[in-house]
Design an enzyme around this catalytic site. Structure first.
Site, PDB file in Angstrom:
ATOM      1  N   GLY A  94      -2.019   8.017 -10.587  1.00 56.22           N
ATOM      2  CA  GLY A  94      -1.030   9.069 -10.811  1.00 56.22           C
ATOM      3  C   GLY A  94      -1.640  10.454 -10.840  1.00 56.22           C
ATOM      4  O   GLY A  94      -0.942  11.429 -11.122  1.00 56.22           O
ATOM      5  N   GLY A  95      -2.942  10.523 -10.550  1.00 54.73           N
ATOM      6  CA  GLY A  95      -3.588  11.832 -10.545  1.00 54.73           C
ATOM      7  C   GLY A  95      -3.553  12.458 -11.935  1.00 54.73           C
ATOM      8  O   GLY A  95      -3.255  11.788 -12.936  1.00 54.73           O
ATOM      9  N   ARG A 146     -13.251 -19.909  24.403  1.00 59.96           N
ATOM     10  CA  ARG A 146     -14.277 -20.396  23.461  1.00 59.96           C
ATOM     11  C   ARG A 146     -14.764 -21.779  23.863  1.00 59.96           C
ATOM     12  O   ARG A 146     -15.934 -22.104  23.768  1.00 59.96           O
ATOM     13  CB  ARG A 146     -13.706 -20.428  22.033  1.00 59.96           C
ATOM     14  CG  ARG A 146     -13.423 -19.045  21.462  1.00 59.96           C
ATOM     15  CD  ARG A 146     -12.793 -19.152  20.082  1.00 59.96           C
ATOM     16  NE  ARG A 146     -13.758 -19.580  19.078  1.00 59.96           N
ATOM     17  CZ  ARG A 146     -13.624 -20.656  18.314  1.00 59.96           C
ATOM     18  NH1 ARG A 146     -12.555 -21.415  18.436  1.00 59.96           N
ATOM     19  NH2 ARG A 146     -14.542 -20.953  17.435  1.00 59.96           N
ATOM     20  N   GLY A 187     -15.855  11.010 -21.290  1.00 58.17           N
ATOM     21  CA  GLY A 187     -15.691  11.629 -19.968  1.00 58.17           C
ATOM     22  C   GLY A 187     -14.479  12.528 -19.931  1.00 58.17           C
ATOM     23  O   GLY A 187     -13.368  12.066 -19.680  1.00 58.17           O
ATOM     24  N   MET A 203      -9.266  13.898 -15.207  1.00 57.79           N
ATOM     25  CA  MET A 203      -8.470  12.721 -15.557  1.00 57.79           C
ATOM     26  C   MET A 203      -8.672  12.322 -17.024  1.00 57.79           C
ATOM     27  O   MET A 203      -7.726  11.977 -17.725  1.00 57.79           O
ATOM     28  CB  MET A 203      -8.845  11.540 -14.649  1.00 57.79           C
ATOM     29  CG  MET A 203      -8.478  11.730 -13.203  1.00 57.79           C
ATOM     30  SD  MET A 203      -6.692  11.687 -12.944  1.00 57.79           S
ATOM     31  CE  MET A 203      -6.365   9.934 -13.086  1.00 57.79           C
ATOM     32  N   GLU A 257      -1.832   3.755  -0.288  1.00 52.73           N
ATOM     33  CA  GLU A 257      -1.750   5.223  -0.417  1.00 52.73           C
ATOM     34  C   GLU A 257      -2.290   5.889   0.858  1.00 52.73           C
ATOM     35  O   GLU A 257      -1.660   6.789   1.425  1.00 52.73           O
ATOM     36  CB  GLU A 257      -2.557   5.642  -1.654  1.00 52.73           C
ATOM     37  CG  GLU A 257      -2.725   7.127  -1.881  1.00 52.73           C
ATOM     38  CD  GLU A 257      -3.651   7.391  -3.097  1.00 52.73           C
ATOM     39  OE1 GLU A 257      -3.375   6.862  -4.185  1.00 52.73           O
ATOM     40  OE2 GLU A 257      -4.649   8.127  -2.939  1.00 52.73           O
ATOM     41  N   HIS A 274     -16.155 -25.245  21.984  1.00 59.45           N
ATOM     42  CA  HIS A 274     -15.659 -25.168  20.597  1.00 59.45           C
ATOM     43  C   HIS A 274     -14.448 -26.061  20.377  1.00 59.45           C
ATOM     44  O   HIS A 274     -14.069 -26.311  19.239  1.00 59.45           O
ATOM     45  CB  HIS A 274     -15.321 -23.721  20.242  1.00 59.45           C
ATOM     46  CG  HIS A 274     -16.525 -22.832  20.203  1.00 59.45           C
ATOM     47  ND1 HIS A 274     -17.452 -22.884  19.186  1.00 59.45           N
ATOM     48  CD2 HIS A 274     -16.978 -21.912  21.073  1.00 59.45           C
ATOM     49  CE1 HIS A 274     -18.418 -22.002  19.425  1.00 59.45           C
ATOM     50  NE2 HIS A 274     -18.160 -21.415  20.576  1.00 59.45           N
ATOM     51  N   LYS A 300      -5.593  -1.975  -7.952  1.00 58.71           N
ATOM     52  CA  LYS A 300      -5.660  -0.518  -7.788  1.00 58.71           C
ATOM     53  C   LYS A 300      -6.248  -0.158  -6.413  1.00 58.71           C
ATOM     54  O   LYS A 300      -5.808   0.799  -5.769  1.00 58.71           O
ATOM     55  CB  LYS A 300      -6.500   0.117  -8.912  1.00 58.71           C
ATOM     56  CG  LYS A 300      -6.740   1.629  -8.749  1.00 58.71           C
ATOM     57  CD  LYS A 300      -5.443   2.407  -8.816  1.00 58.71           C
ATOM     58  CE  LYS A 300      -5.449   3.888  -8.585  1.00 58.71           C
ATOM     59  NZ  LYS A 300      -6.507   4.672  -8.163  1.00 58.71           N
ATOM     60  N   HIS A 323      -3.578  -0.642  -3.946  1.00 65.49           N
ATOM     61  CA  HIS A 323      -2.696   0.528  -4.118  1.00 65.49           C
ATOM     62  C   HIS A 323      -3.251   1.709  -3.317  1.00 65.49           C
ATOM     63  O   HIS A 323      -2.530   2.392  -2.602  1.00 65.49           O
ATOM     64  CB  HIS A 323      -2.598   0.886  -5.609  1.00 65.49           C
ATOM     65  CG  HIS A 323      -2.036   2.255  -5.882  1.00 65.49           C
ATOM     66  ND1 HIS A 323      -2.768   3.415  -5.693  1.00 65.49           N
ATOM     67  CD2 HIS A 323      -0.817   2.654  -6.295  1.00 65.49           C
ATOM     68  CE1 HIS A 323      -2.029   4.460  -5.997  1.00 65.49           C
ATOM     69  NE2 HIS A 323      -0.837   4.025  -6.374  1.00 65.49           N
TER      70      HIS A 323
HETATM   71  C1  6PG Z   1      -4.327   7.628  -7.790  1.00 57.80           C
HETATM   72  C2  6PG Z   1      -5.201   8.047  -6.668  1.00 57.80           C
HETATM   73  C3  6PG Z   1      -6.502   8.543  -7.174  1.00 57.80           C
HETATM   74  C4  6PG Z   1      -7.281   9.277  -6.101  1.00 57.80           C
HETATM   75  C5  6PG Z   1      -8.195   8.352  -5.365  1.00 57.80           C
HETATM   76  C6  6PG Z   1      -8.129   8.405  -3.880  1.00 57.80           C
HETATM   77  O1  6PG Z   1      -3.832   6.519  -7.674  1.00 57.80           O
HETATM   78  O2  6PG Z   1      -4.165   8.393  -8.728  1.00 57.80           O
HETATM   79  O3  6PG Z   1      -5.421   6.973  -5.785  1.00 57.80           O
HETATM   80  O4  6PG Z   1      -7.146   7.476  -7.768  1.00 57.80           O
HETATM   81  O5  6PG Z   1      -6.466  10.000  -5.314  1.00 57.80           O
HETATM   82  O6  6PG Z   1      -9.451   8.678  -5.830  1.00 57.80           O
HETATM   83  O7  6PG Z   1      -8.856   9.446  -3.429  1.00 57.80           O
HETATM   84  P1  6PG Z   1      -9.546   9.568  -2.029  1.00 57.80           P
HETATM   85  O8  6PG Z   1      -8.465   9.979  -1.076  1.00 57.80           O
HETATM   86  O9  6PG Z   1     -10.544  10.650  -2.262  1.00 57.80           O
HETATM   87  O10 6PG Z   1     -10.189   8.285  -1.654  1.00 57.80           O
END
Ligand code: 6PG
Length: 470
Positions: free
Chosen positions: A133-134, A446, A14, A18, A194, A452, A187, A190
């Site tokens: 981390g993109g 309730r 792939g 990334m 985010e 209940h 993740k 995370h």
């Molecule tokens: C990361 C990001 C990355 C991406 C996600 C979220 O940790 O590098 O989280 O995985 O930005 O796919 O993207 P969405 O905003 O499209 O859900």
């Protein structure tokens, strides 16, 4: 078995953004790698552009050629879209790999899928790897959250440590976090955080833009200033950069011409669904996911504005310092919720998730990296079971910053400036600091309509109300 005895030879499937970046990172760190992409031309182009790293990379044109190009025991990294594509790829690899080989799904898989694949009778080893981390991170150092069998992690640990980001103290931001889908689960949390970090930044941006009439470049300067303080983080840093970006087509701030409808691939939503399953409250993350969904409803929002009128611009009695402190408070509350959810998951799934290790992995390389994660790692190392808001360091921060959060949320409410994530954080905080809450009313209701029952504060034995007499 030591890592060196089992050290694996690497392949990658792939070569999207990334995958390409990760393959170059692996090659650059001295690990020869064979690569394959479904479209042959993509593989050829990738290799042609690999420059000085091309000698470390073996491009292959069939899946069988990829497998043949890697000396056993193999580790093949999948960088394909989450979902069916991963299952298809595993099925295609099954007849080609041996029982000592390892396939690593490094995409953003739903951890339930990773659990299922771990439990499946695959004819090779399998592990799920959360990578954050993109493109930049993948190329020069991502944060890596590993799940699966510990021996499999040990066999790729030298490579994963070599390619991962490093925190300021030099620790690689790659760790084994637990069996099955533990890595992909962490993740997902995370990514939930985010979403919440991004949403809260967008909310204070909105207050500056609409409540304080600040222009985008001035907002950008404000974020840049905050990035020198407690809020120092990748997301605040890039928010400053994007707010200051100039658009040559409109000859004005780029931010002002970007459509206000946020996309999402689903990881934040998965986190929210899982939090509900675990009965783990993460309202800041939930608000952030809701906000993305509301943002996408452009026509309805326009119709709403036509009926109820626009928000009156300007006039909010707030300073940028109030907003900075509100963001500090919101961030602490959001992370406290995320870590608490992971504790609940660790117990529920029997994973024994190491909270300080997770905070340490997030310190560099990933999208939510921030200075505050150092302090979180320390607070969690002192007592991983305690809610972060109760840790001395963060309790002190909250005492200082919650008054500003209150002011921002109240001012936003009075002026019609939507701050759903900040407001959810504040409401959660107020519930969490109230020993005598209001659920006694719910218990009585309730009991009234469903018998209940309830527990009494005085411990006496009268578990129902006198409703029949009412
Ligand atoms: C990361 C990001 C990355 C991406 C996600 C979220 O940790 O590098 O989280 O995985 O930005 O796919 O993207 P969405 O905003 O499209 O859900």
């Amino acid at each position: 078995m030591s890592a060196s005895q089992t050290e694996r030879h690497v392949g990658l499937i792939g070569l999207g953004t990334m995958g390409s970046a990760l393959a170059l990172n692996i090659a650059e760190k001295g690990f020869p790698i064979a690569v394959w992409n479904r479209t042959v031309q993509v593989t050829r182009d990738f290799h042609a552009k690999a420059g000085g790293l091309a000698a470390m990379i073996t491009p292959t044109e069939t899946l069988a050629a990829l497998v043949a190009a890697i000396r056993p025991p193999r580790a093949i990294i999948l960088m394909v879209p989450a979902g069916q594509a991963v299952d298809d790829q595993l099925a295609a690899l099954a007849p080609l790999l041996g029982p000592a080989d390892l396939v690593i799904d490094a995409g953003n898989a739903n951890f339930h899928d990773t659990n299922r694949r771990n439990a499946a009778e695959l004819p090779f080893h399998f592990m799920g790897l959360g990578v954050s981390g993109g493109e930049e991170g993948a190329r020069h150092g991502p944060a890596i959250m590993a799940g699966g069998a510990f021996e499999d992690w040990a066999s790729v640990e030298p490579m994963l440590h070599a390619i991962a980001a490093r925190s300021d103290d030099g620790t690689p931001c790659a760790a084994y976090l637990g069996p099955e889908g533990a890595g992909h689960f962490v993740k997902a949390v995370h990514n939930g955080i985010e979403y919440a970090d991004m949403q809260m930044i967008a909310e204070v941006y909105g207050v500056m833009r609409d409540g304080l009439n600040m222009a985008a470049p001035e907002i950008g300067d404000t974020f840049a200033r905050w990035n020198d303080g407690v809020l120092r983080s990748y997301l605040v840093e890039i928010s400053g950069i994007v707010a200051k970006a100039h658009d040559r087509l409109s000859d004005g701030p780029l931010l002002d011409v970007i459509l206000d409808a946020a996309g999402q691939k689903g990881t934040g939503r998965w986190t929210v669904i899982e939090a509900q399953n675990l009965a783990a409250p993460i309202p800041v993350i939930e608000a952030a996911v809701h906000a993305r969904n509301v943002s996408a409803r452009l026509a309805e929002r326009a119709a709403g504005q036509a009926v109820f009128g626009p928000v009156e611009a300007g006039g909010a009695d707030l300073s940028t310092e109030d907003l900075e402190h509100a963001l500090i408070a919101g961030k602490i509350l959001c992370y406290a919720q995320g870590f608490s959810m992971m504790s609940a998951a660790g117990t529920e799934f029997g994973w024994d998730l190491d909270m300080p290790a997770i905070a340490r992995v997030w310190r560099a390389g990933c999208i939510i990296r921030s200075a505050m994660l150092n302090d979180m790692a320390e607070a969690l190392a002192e007592d991983a079971g305690r809610n972060l808001i109760l840790a001395h360091f963060f309790a002190n921060h909250l005492r200082r910053s919650v008054p500003a959060l209150r002011k921002v949320v109240a001012t936003g409410a009075l002026h019609g400036l939507a701050c759903p994530a900040l407001a959810s954080g504040l409401a959660w905080f107020d519930m969490m600091r109230t020993a005598r809450g209001t659920a006694n009313m719910i218990q009585a209701q309730r009991d009234f309509f469903g018998l209940h029952g309830f527990k009494r504060l005085d411990g006496r034995d009268l578990p129902h109300g006198p409703w029949a007499e009412a």
